[in-house]
Design a protein around this motif. Structure first.
Motif, PDB file in Angstrom:
ATOM      1  N   GLY A  89      49.567  39.977  13.916  1.00 36.83           N
ATOM      2  CA  GLY A  89      48.466  40.662  13.366  1.00 36.83           C
ATOM      3  C   GLY A  89      47.662  40.103  11.929  1.00 36.83           C
ATOM      4  N   ILE A  90      48.609  39.506  11.074  1.00 37.46           N
ATOM      5  CA  ILE A  90      48.265  38.886  10.069  1.00 37.46           C
ATOM      6  C   ILE A  90      47.623  37.830  10.186  1.00 37.46           C
ATOM      7  CG2 ILE A  90      49.273  37.603   7.782  1.00 37.46           C
ATOM      8  CD1 ILE A  90      51.392  40.069   7.899  1.00 37.46           C
ATOM      9  N   THR A  91      48.045  36.937  11.152  1.00 36.26           N
ATOM     10  CA  THR A  91      47.242  35.366  11.485  1.00 36.26           C
ATOM     11  C   THR A  91      46.175  35.848  12.082  1.00 36.26           C
ATOM     12  OG1 THR A  91      49.690  34.565  11.927  1.00 36.26           O
ATOM     13  CG2 THR A  91      47.696  33.639  13.059  1.00 36.26           C
ATOM     14  N   GLY A  92      45.914  36.910  13.143  1.00 33.77           N
ATOM     15  CA  GLY A  92      44.534  37.253  13.476  1.00 33.77           C
ATOM     16  C   GLY A  92      43.758  37.670  12.455  1.00 33.77           C
ATOM     17  N   ALA A  93      44.208  38.547  11.501  1.00 33.54           N
ATOM     18  CA  ALA A  93      43.391  38.881  10.169  1.00 33.54           C
ATOM     19  C   ALA A  93      42.592  37.750   9.684  1.00 33.54           C
ATOM     20  CB  ALA A  93      43.855  39.953   9.475  1.00 33.54           C
ATOM     21  N   THR A  94      43.421  36.757   9.421  1.00 34.57           N
ATOM     22  CA  THR A  94      43.023  35.581   8.625  1.00 34.57           C
ATOM     23  C   THR A  94      42.074  34.721   9.412  1.00 34.57           C
ATOM     24  OG1 THR A  94      44.783  34.020   9.326  1.00 34.57           O
ATOM     25  CG2 THR A  94      44.998  35.314   7.341  1.00 34.57           C
ATOM     26  N   MET A  95      41.647  34.949  10.709  1.00 35.04           N
ATOM     27  CA  MET A  95      40.763  34.206  11.461  1.00 35.04           C
ATOM     28  C   MET A  95      39.447  34.680  11.071  1.00 35.04           C
ATOM     29  SD  MET A  95      42.289  33.931  15.484  1.00 35.04           S
ATOM     30  CE  MET A  95      43.880  33.205  15.662  1.00 35.04           C
ATOM     31  N   ILE A  96      39.386  35.898  10.352  1.00 35.56           N
ATOM     32  CA  ILE A  96      37.955  36.329   9.897  1.00 35.56           C
ATOM     33  C   ILE A  96      37.121  35.370   9.113  1.00 35.56           C
ATOM     34  CG2 ILE A  96      38.553  37.724   7.955  1.00 35.56           C
ATOM     35  CD1 ILE A  96      36.122  39.007  10.361  1.00 35.56           C
ATOM     36  N   PHE A  97      37.983  34.521   8.356  1.00 34.26           N
ATOM     37  CA  PHE A  97      37.366  33.756   7.454  1.00 34.26           C
ATOM     38  C   PHE A  97      36.579  32.357   8.227  1.00 34.26           C
ATOM     39  CE2 PHE A  97      40.790  35.619   4.967  1.00 34.26           C
ATOM     40  CZ  PHE A  97      39.883  36.449   4.110  1.00 34.26           C
ATOM     41  N   PRO A  98      37.605  31.901   9.177  1.00 34.31           N
ATOM     42  CA  PRO A  98      36.704  30.933   9.731  1.00 34.31           C
ATOM     43  C   PRO A  98      35.522  31.332  10.786  1.00 34.31           C
ATOM     44  CG  PRO A  98      39.133  30.664  10.029  1.00 34.31           C
ATOM     45  CD  PRO A  98      38.638  31.745   9.562  1.00 34.31           C
ATOM     46  N   PHE A  99      35.735  32.556  11.251  1.00 32.06           N
ATOM     47  CA  PHE A  99      34.760  33.178  12.073  1.00 32.06           C
ATOM     48  C   PHE A  99      33.458  33.293  11.213  1.00 32.06           C
ATOM     49  CE2 PHE A  99      32.355  37.124  12.933  1.00 32.06           C
ATOM     50  CZ  PHE A  99      32.030  36.871  13.977  1.00 32.06           C
ATOM     51  N   LEU A 136      54.603  31.583  18.880  1.00 31.13           N
ATOM     52  CA  LEU A 136      53.517  32.501  19.139  1.00 31.13           C
ATOM     53  C   LEU A 136      52.221  32.160  18.343  1.00 31.13           C
ATOM     54  CD1 LEU A 136      55.396  35.829  19.842  1.00 31.13           C
ATOM     55  CD2 LEU A 136      54.310  34.216  21.544  1.00 31.13           C
ATOM     56  N   CYS A 137      52.336  31.964  17.030  1.00 30.75           N
ATOM     57  CA  CYS A 137      51.177  31.777  16.108  1.00 30.75           C
ATOM     58  C   CYS A 137      50.532  30.545  16.589  1.00 30.75           C
ATOM     59  CB  CYS A 137      51.476  31.875  14.765  1.00 30.75           C
ATOM     60  SG  CYS A 137      51.845  33.450  14.247  1.00 30.75           S
ATOM     61  N   ALA A 138      51.471  29.264  16.938  1.00 29.88           N
ATOM     62  CA  ALA A 138      50.999  28.006  17.285  1.00 29.88           C
ATOM     63  C   ALA A 138      50.023  28.119  18.605  1.00 29.88           C
ATOM     64  CB  ALA A 138      52.130  26.931  17.264  1.00 29.88           C
ATOM     65  N   LEU A 139      50.778  28.767  19.482  1.00 30.03           N
ATOM     66  CA  LEU A 139      49.837  28.790  20.822  1.00 30.03           C
ATOM     67  C   LEU A 139      48.655  29.746  20.731  1.00 30.03           C
ATOM     68  CD1 LEU A 139      52.820  29.934  23.273  1.00 30.03           C
ATOM     69  CD2 LEU A 139      51.763  27.731  23.011  1.00 30.03           C
ATOM     70  N   ILE A 140      48.707  30.671  19.984  1.00 33.07           N
ATOM     71  CA  ILE A 140      47.441  31.290  19.607  1.00 33.07           C
ATOM     72  C   ILE A 140      46.275  30.530  18.712  1.00 33.07           C
ATOM     73  CG2 ILE A 140      46.369  33.442  18.358  1.00 33.07           C
ATOM     74  CD1 ILE A 140      48.994  35.046  19.116  1.00 33.07           C
ATOM     75  N   GLY A 141      47.133  29.850  17.791  1.00 32.29           N
ATOM     76  CA  GLY A 141      46.047  29.103  17.000  1.00 32.29           C
ATOM     77  C   GLY A 141      45.417  27.970  17.667  1.00 32.29           C
ATOM     78  N   ALA A 142      46.277  27.480  18.593  1.00 36.48           N
ATOM     79  CA  ALA A 142      45.840  26.209  19.482  1.00 36.48           C
ATOM     80  C   ALA A 142      44.759  26.556  20.376  1.00 36.48           C
ATOM     81  CB  ALA A 142      46.823  25.618  20.298  1.00 36.48           C
ATOM     82  N   ILE A 143      44.604  27.745  20.540  1.00 38.55           N
ATOM     83  CA  ILE A 143      43.496  28.239  21.612  1.00 38.55           C
ATOM     84  C   ILE A 143      41.993  27.933  20.814  1.00 38.55           C
ATOM     85  CG2 ILE A 143      42.252  30.181  22.652  1.00 38.55           C
ATOM     86  CD1 ILE A 143      44.989  31.327  23.004  1.00 38.55           C
ATOM     87  N   THR A 144      42.082  28.160  19.384  1.00 40.06           N
ATOM     88  CA  THR A 144      41.031  27.776  18.750  1.00 40.06           C
ATOM     89  C   THR A 144      40.501  26.495  18.888  1.00 40.06           C
ATOM     90  OG1 THR A 144      41.868  27.534  16.736  1.00 40.06           O
ATOM     91  CG2 THR A 144      41.294  29.740  17.040  1.00 40.06           C
ATOM     92  N   VAL A 165      41.672  40.458  19.232  1.00 38.85           N
ATOM     93  CA  VAL A 165      42.808  40.392  20.046  1.00 38.85           C
ATOM     94  C   VAL A 165      44.228  40.568  19.320  1.00 38.85           C
ATOM     95  CG1 VAL A 165      43.801  39.410  21.910  1.00 38.85           C
ATOM     96  CG2 VAL A 165      41.408  39.810  21.929  1.00 38.85           C
ATOM     97  N   SER A 166      44.231  39.332  18.432  1.00 38.98           N
ATOM     98  CA  SER A 166      45.639  39.260  17.566  1.00 38.98           C
ATOM     99  C   SER A 166      45.830  40.234  16.919  1.00 38.98           C
ATOM    100  CB  SER A 166      45.311  37.770  16.819  1.00 38.98           C
ATOM    101  OG  SER A 166      45.145  36.876  17.717  1.00 38.98           O
ATOM    102  N   VAL A 167      44.604  40.939  15.851  1.00 42.78           N
ATOM    103  CA  VAL A 167      44.887  42.124  15.242  1.00 42.78           C
ATOM    104  C   VAL A 167      45.403  43.291  15.983  1.00 42.78           C
ATOM    105  CG1 VAL A 167      43.816  43.419  13.610  1.00 42.78           C
ATOM    106  CG2 VAL A 167      43.662  41.108  13.330  1.00 42.78           C
ATOM    107  N   ILE A 168      44.736  43.703  17.049  1.00 41.40           N
ATOM    108  CA  ILE A 168      44.922  44.773  17.884  1.00 41.40           C
ATOM    109  C   ILE A 168      46.506  44.694  18.603  1.00 41.40           C
ATOM    110  CG2 ILE A 168      44.297  45.992  19.933  1.00 41.40           C
ATOM    111  CD1 ILE A 168      41.374  45.558  19.109  1.00 41.40           C
ATOM    112  N   THR A 169      46.650  43.405  18.911  1.00 40.75           N
ATOM    113  CA  THR A 169      48.100  43.180  19.325  1.00 40.75           C
ATOM    114  C   THR A 169      48.951  43.431  18.512  1.00 40.75           C
ATOM    115  OG1 THR A 169      47.308  41.686  21.021  1.00 40.75           O
ATOM    116  CG2 THR A 169      49.562  41.531  20.618  1.00 40.75           C
TER     117      THR A 169
END
Length: 140
Positions: free
Chosen positions: A17-27, A82-90, A48-52
């Motif tokens: 969830g924290i990793t997902g929240a930090t995606m707001i800045f690149p967004f 898990l964070c690497a797999l999620i981060g790689a999607i970007t 999706v990451s934050v909600i999960t």
């Protein structure tokens, strides 16, 4: 000696969830620079990451079992994977890297703060450079 499954899962969900929240800045960066591909990726992965993370943290019951050293090792391992797999999607979906393996390499290099790269970072959009910097900050 029992493994603290629930506590471990709650902590890993919190980290996702924290990793997902930090995606707001690149967004925000991608939206400002008009990069529709990266904007779309971050617009989907961030919530999706934050909600999960929130759902996992909220609905996995809290236990009184204390964490052992092996539980902490597993939390670090699961979080990195898990964070690497999620981060790689970007990297992959934005089209900056040709294969998902390259994208995983970039994400793992970011979270482990090795500084290695499979591509020339000058070719990355500003939002992906910011994302890479955030992964270095989160991992290091």
């Amino acid at each position: 000696m029992h493994f603290a499954y629930k506590t471990t899962a709650r902590i890993v969900c919190l980290i996702i969830g924290i990793t997902g929240a930090t995606m707001i800045f690149p967004f925000i960066c991608a939206a400002i620079e008009g990069d529709s591909q990266s904007t779309g990726v971050f617009a989907i992965l961030c919530p999706v990451s934050v909600i999960t993370g929130i759902l996992g943290f909220k609905f996995i019951p809290r236990t009184n079992r204390s964490l052992q050293t092996r539980d902490a090792y597993f939390i670090v391992l699961a979080s990195w994977i898990l964070c690497a797999l999620i981060g790689a999607i970007t990297y992959y979906v934005s089209g900056e890297l040709p294969t998902y393996a390259d994208a995983i390499f970039e994400a793992v290099a970011g979270y482990t703060t090795t500084g290695a790269s499979s591509m020339n970072e000058l070719s990355f959009t500003d939002s992906l450079v910011l994302w890479k910097a955030i992964t270095h900050w989160l991992g290091g």
